[in-house]
Design an enzyme around this catalytic site. Sequence first.
Site, mmCIF file in Angstrom:
data_model
loop_
_atom_site.group_PDB
_atom_site.id
_atom_site.type_symbol
_atom_site.label_atom_id
_atom_site.label_comp_id
_atom_site.label_asym_id
_atom_site.label_seq_id
_atom_site.Cartn_x
_atom_site.Cartn_y
_atom_site.Cartn_z
ATOM 1 N N THR A 131 4.661 -1.378 -1.258
ATOM 2 C CA THR A 131 4.899 -0.727 -2.450
ATOM 3 C C THR A 131 3.943 0.083 -3.073
ATOM 4 O O THR A 131 4.125 0.763 -3.909
ATOM 5 C CB THR A 131 4.534 -2.196 -3.507
ATOM 6 O OG1 THR A 131 3.405 -2.482 -3.223
ATOM 7 C CG2 THR A 131 5.377 -3.329 -2.942
ATOM 8 N N GLY A 132 3.002 0.575 -2.071
ATOM 9 C CA GLY A 132 2.088 1.582 -2.182
ATOM 10 C C GLY A 132 0.851 1.352 -3.210
ATOM 11 O O GLY A 132 0.091 1.828 -3.674
ATOM 12 N N GLN A 179 2.277 -12.485 7.952
ATOM 13 C CA GLN A 179 2.145 -13.756 7.728
ATOM 14 C C GLN A 179 2.015 -14.522 8.964
ATOM 15 O O GLN A 179 2.726 -14.938 9.506
ATOM 16 C CB GLN A 179 3.439 -14.227 6.873
ATOM 17 C CG GLN A 179 3.087 -15.827 6.330
ATOM 18 C CD GLN A 179 2.280 -15.648 4.977
ATOM 19 O OE1 GLN A 179 1.962 -14.822 4.366
ATOM 20 N NE2 GLN A 179 1.649 -16.788 4.782
ATOM 21 N N LYS A 239 -10.999 -4.548 -0.917
ATOM 22 C CA LYS A 239 -9.820 -4.676 -1.527
ATOM 23 C C LYS A 239 -9.726 -6.137 -1.321
ATOM 24 O O LYS A 239 -9.969 -6.965 -0.529
ATOM 25 C CB LYS A 239 -8.586 -4.308 -0.766
ATOM 26 C CG LYS A 239 -7.296 -4.728 -1.503
ATOM 27 C CD LYS A 239 -5.902 -3.842 -0.712
ATOM 28 C CE LYS A 239 -5.589 -4.609 0.350
ATOM 29 N NZ LYS A 239 -4.330 -4.275 0.845
#
Length: 293
Positions: free
Chosen positions: A218-219, A90, A186
């Site tokens: 989290t993968g 962030q 992505k």
Amino acid sequence: MVGPSSQEFGTKLAKRMGLPLLAVTTTEFPDGEIKYKFEEALSGLEVLLVQSAYPPSDKHYMQLFLASHHMSQEGARVHAVIPYLGYARQAKAFLPGEIVSLGIIAHLLRSVGVNRVSTVDMHSAEGLALFSMPVYSVSAVPALAQYVKTHVKLEDPVIVAPDAGSVKRTQAFASLYGAKSIQFKKSRDRVTGRIKMEAGKVSVKGKDCVIVDDVITTGGTVAASTELLRKSGARKVVSACVHAVLLGETYDKLIKAGVDEIIGTNTVPSRVSKVDATEPMAAYLRTIVAEKR
Ligand code: R5P
């Protein structure tokens, strides 16, 4: 000083640099709050405070803040070595009203007496500008590439960037390894966090692929990339990252998704901490010592 979250990293770093360890007794109250007892005089010391801010990041930062504040009040100069710089994602407001959390972390570090920060592969270079003190991000990507070259058998390898943010790291990895790189596209829904992955143009049929990223949390990113690679006929999929945060069941999730091997560094202690990032960190810190002479 070796902070509670970086026992292995800090001890190795001190050994590599031939530095003594500061004598500190650390105890934890039953509710998780830390208590420090410094066993030696601090005035005039230059201290490398090694404390990684992986989850629980808030707790690890608080442990760093307490130690730094005390040491600086007692007259030591504090250089914080934060192998994993939590909150670095962030570094800007992506949506109106969002907080630039890393800017506040930088401010807090300064206010507790930290006068220099060194980290490993900060999420983005943008974050560096938020610090009003010297800050440097060392890269562990060469060490990762060397590890893969030496320990993982790959045929016809392709190095994969799962998103735009990982392109530079992936290209560096690919050129050190001596292989081609490709880039996936992505996109992340900024509200739900859900990701969508699109493949690049290069064919990966029958090839061994290495996905390179700064962090696996989290993968989701690596799992979606692996799915695409497998669908496109990839033979082997290896995931190489600097910071293997691997929350909860992430390791099993990735193996289930078709990842053959996961390789991370020791910036975050984990079952995949196969690469020692104290080596590039020590090399960098030595240049500062040399500068001062
Ligand atoms: C994103 O910009 C990062 O480089 C990583 O790709 C991402 O943070 C990994 O998170 P997760 O493992 O949850 O997909």
